[in-house]
Design an enzyme around this catalytic site. Structure first.
Site, PDB file in Angstrom:
ATOM      1  CB  THR A   7      -9.757 -32.043 -25.660  1.00 52.32           C
ATOM      2  OG1 THR A   7      -9.887 -30.893 -25.015  1.00 52.32           O
ATOM      3  CG2 THR A   7      -9.377 -33.013 -25.073  1.00 52.32           C
ATOM      4  CG  ASN A   9     -11.219 -29.173 -20.518  1.00 57.68           C
ATOM      5  OD1 ASN A   9     -11.036 -29.830 -19.435  1.00 57.68           O
ATOM      6  ND2 ASN A   9     -12.519 -28.358 -20.730  1.00 57.68           N
ATOM      7  CE  LYS A  12     -14.901 -30.430 -23.282  1.00 57.17           C
ATOM      8  NZ  LYS A  12     -15.102 -29.780 -24.476  1.00 57.17           N
ATOM      9  CD  GLU A  40     -11.369 -18.728 -35.057  1.00 53.48           C
ATOM     10  OE1 GLU A  40     -12.466 -17.728 -35.207  1.00 53.48           O
ATOM     11  OE2 GLU A  40     -10.435 -18.527 -35.832  1.00 53.48           O
ATOM     12  CG  ASP A  69     -18.180 -28.497 -29.748  1.00 56.60           C
ATOM     13  OD1 ASP A  69     -17.169 -27.638 -29.609  1.00 56.60           O
ATOM     14  OD2 ASP A  69     -19.409 -27.711 -29.440  1.00 56.60           O
ATOM     15  CE1 TYR A 154     -22.524 -22.479 -17.675  1.00 56.02           C
ATOM     16  CE2 TYR A 154     -21.822 -23.796 -19.419  1.00 56.02           C
ATOM     17  CZ  TYR A 154     -21.925 -22.637 -19.108  1.00 56.02           C
ATOM     18  OH  TYR A 154     -21.584 -21.578 -19.805  1.00 56.02           O
ATOM     19  CE  LYS A 175     -19.530 -34.851 -15.744  1.00 53.01           C
ATOM     20  NZ  LYS A 175     -18.477 -33.879 -15.797  1.00 53.01           N
ATOM     21  CG  HIS A 180     -22.943 -34.155 -21.649  1.00 55.52           C
ATOM     22  ND1 HIS A 180     -22.837 -34.358 -20.168  1.00 55.52           N
ATOM     23  CD2 HIS A 180     -22.214 -33.493 -21.978  1.00 55.52           C
ATOM     24  CE1 HIS A 180     -21.993 -33.440 -19.837  1.00 55.52           C
ATOM     25  NE2 HIS A 180     -21.553 -33.036 -20.859  1.00 55.52           N
ATOM     26  NE  ARG A 181     -17.056 -34.517 -22.493  1.00 54.32           N
ATOM     27  CZ  ARG A 181     -17.311 -33.562 -21.455  1.00 54.32           C
ATOM     28  NH1 ARG A 181     -17.337 -33.888 -20.448  1.00 54.32           N
ATOM     29  NH2 ARG A 181     -17.622 -32.210 -21.815  1.00 54.32           N
TER      30      ARG A 181
END
Ligand code: ATP
Length: 395
Positions: A7, A9, A12, A40, A69, A154, A175, A180-181
Site C-alpha cells: 500500500t 497509504n 494504513k 489498478e 482492501d 470515513y 481503534k 475492521h482492519r
C-alpha cells in the site's frame, strides 16, 4: 521474516505497523524501494482486489506481501460506497469530499436508519502458491456530522456499535482493538505466525567432529544453514573490525596484501587465554547480531546454526534446540590431520579453546554420534529430521 506492505497509504501503514509491532517481522514499505508499482484496483470484489495487490507486490519484491482492501457499506445505500469507497466523490476525491457526499446522500435519514459496516479484506501472498485472505467487519452507524480529528477516511462519520465516539475520536490503540482492519490484521498475524514458524537448531561439536558434514546433510533435506565461522571470516574483512584487530593484536596479523591472516591471528590467540578473550569480546557480539539478523530474515522452516562455540559464546540463546555432533578422540584427530593443514600444536590449542566434548553433550537436545561411516551418520540425521522436527514446506 520479511514482510512488505502493498500500500502507499501512510495512514494504513501506520495502523498495520502498530498491530504487528512485536511480531519480530522486518516490515518494508514502498519507501524502501526506488520504484514501487501502483496497482489498478479493477476487480469486482475487495477479496480479489486485495489478492491482486498482494500477489503483484510479492512477485515484484520477492518478499511476502500484505495488501488490504477496505470499504464502507451503508445499508440504505444498498452497500455503497463499497469497493468505490476511496474514490466515492471522484477519482481524486479527498477524505473530506467523500464524507460530504455520504452526508448529502443520507440527508434527512434518521440516526437509527443509518446502519453501516466497515469491511476489510487482507490478503497475504508469497507470490507463488502460498496465499491467504482474511476478513474483518466492524458494524456501526453513520452520524449526521463529522466528529474527531484522528484516523482517516470515513472515520469522522463512523460510530462503531456500543461506542459513543467515532473512529476519528479514538486513539490508534482504541481503534485497532475494534476496527475492521484491526480484526483482519489479528487474523493475518496468526497466518504470518504460522508461516514464520521457524525452528532454529544450534549445531555444535568440537573441531573435526563432523559439524560441516552433518550440516550439509540437513541442507540436502531442506534446512537453511547459517555458518558462524563464515560470518566471522567476513567480519574481519570489514574496515572497522580490521582496524580494531590491528590495534589490539598488532600488524603482525597481516599478510603481504595487508589483509588479516586468520592463521596468524589464531597462533596468537590459541596459546594465550587473555588474548583469546579479547578477540572474543570484539567478534562475538558482532557475530551474534549477524546470526540474529539472518534468523529474522529467513523464510525457511528449519534453520541450522553451525557453530563450534555455540554454547561457550552464549549464542544458544538464539536457538530452540541444541544438536551436538560427537566423535571419538582418535577419529577426531585423524580427520583433522587429513583435512586441514594445522600443525599438532595448533590442533591442540584449538581443542583446548573449544572445551571438552562431554560438557557439550550434557547440554544437547539431540546427539549425533559421528564415529562410524557417513551412511550411519546420515541415518541419524534423517531420524531427527523425520521424527523430531516440524516438516518443512508450506501451510
Ligand atoms: P571444523 O570444526 O574443523 O569445521 P567439522 O566439525 O565441521 O570441523 P567436518 O569438516 O564435517 O568437521 O569433518 C572433518 C573431516 O572429516 C572432513 O574431511 C569430513 O569429510 C570427514 N568426516 C566427517 N565425518 C566423517 C565420517 N563419518 N567418516 C569419514 N569421514 C568423515
Amino acid at each position: 521474516m520479511e514482510l512488505v506492505l502493498a500500500t502507499q497509504n501512510l495512514d494504513k501503514i501506520k495502523e498495520i505497523k502498530d498491530t504487528f509491532k512485536n511480531l519480530g517481522l522486518k516490515i518494508f514499505t514502498f519507501k524502501d524501494f526506488s520504484y514501487f508499482p501502483s496497482i489498478e484496483e479493477d476487480k469486482e470484489t475487495p477479496y480479489d482486489n486485495a489478492l491482486k495487490k498482494a500477489r503483484t507486490i510479492a512477485r515484484f519484491t520477492g518478499k511476502i506481501a500484505l495488501a488490504d482492501d477496505s470499504g464502507l457499506e451503508v445499508e440504505v445505500l444498498g452497500g455503497a460506497p463499497g469497493i468505490f469507497s476511496h474514490r466515492f466523490a471522484g477519482e481524486k476525491a479527498s477524505y473530506e469530499d467523500n464524507n460530504r457526499k455520504i452526508l448529502s446522500l443520507l440527508e434527512g435519514i434518521p440516526l437509527d436508519e443509518r446502519k453501516a459496516a466497515f469491511r476489510c479484506l487482507i490478503a497475504i501472498s508469497d507470490g507463488g502458491s502460498k496465499e491467504k485472505v482474511v476478513e474483518g467487519i466492524c458494524k456501526g452507524r453513520i452520524l449526521q456530522e463529522m466528529r474527531g480529528e484522528k484516523g482517516f477516511g470515513y472515520d469522522p462519520l463512523f460510530q462503531p456499535e456500543g461506542f459513543t465516539k467515532t473512529f476519528a475520536q479514538m486513539s490508534l490503540k482504541e481503534k485497532n482493538k475494534i476496527s475492521h482492519r484491526g480484526k483482519a490484521l489479528k487474523k493475518a498475524r496468526k497466518v504470518l505466525e504460522e508461516w514464520t514458524n521457524t525452528t532454529v537448531i544450534g549445531l555444535t561439536g568440537n573441531i573435526g567432529s563432523g559439524k560441516t558434514t552433518v550440516a550439509r546433510m540437513f541442507k540436502e533435506l531442506g534446512a537453511e544453514i547459517i555458518e558462524a565461522d563464515k560470518i566471522g571470516h567476513d567480519l574481519i574483512k570489514k574496515v572497522e573490525v580490521k582496524k580494531n584487530l590491528i590495534r589490539t593484536f598488532g600488524s603482525s596479523i597481516l599478510d603481504e596484501k595487508k589483509e588479516i591472516e586468520r592463521r596468524k591471528l589464531g597462533r596468537i590467540v590459541f596459546k594465550n587465554k587473555k588474548k583469546l578473550e579479547k578477540l572474543n569480546q570484539i567478534l562475538h557480539p558482532l557475530i551474534f547480531a549477524e546470526i540474529k539478523k539472518k534468523i529474522a530474515s529467513t523464510q525457511a522452516r528449519i534453520v541450522i546454526i553451525d557453530a563450534a562455540i555455540l554454547l561457550e559464546a552464549g549464542w544458544n540463546s538464539l536457538v530452540d534446540k541444541v544438536l551436538v555432533v560427537s566423535t571419538s578422540y582418535e577419529a577426531q584427530l585423524k580427520r583433522i590431520k587429513e583435512s586441514t593443514r594445522f600443525s599438532s600444536e595448533e590442533i591442540e590449542g584449538i581443542m583446548q579453546a573449544q572445551g571438552p566434548q562431554d560438557k557439550k553433550i550434557q547440554r544437547a537436545d539431540f546427539l549425533i554420534r559421528n564415529e562410524g561411516s557417513l551412511k550411519e551418520t546420515k541415518r541419524q540425521v534423517e531420524q531427527i529430521w523425520e521424527k523430531e522436527l516440524p516438516k518443512p514446506g508450506l501451510n
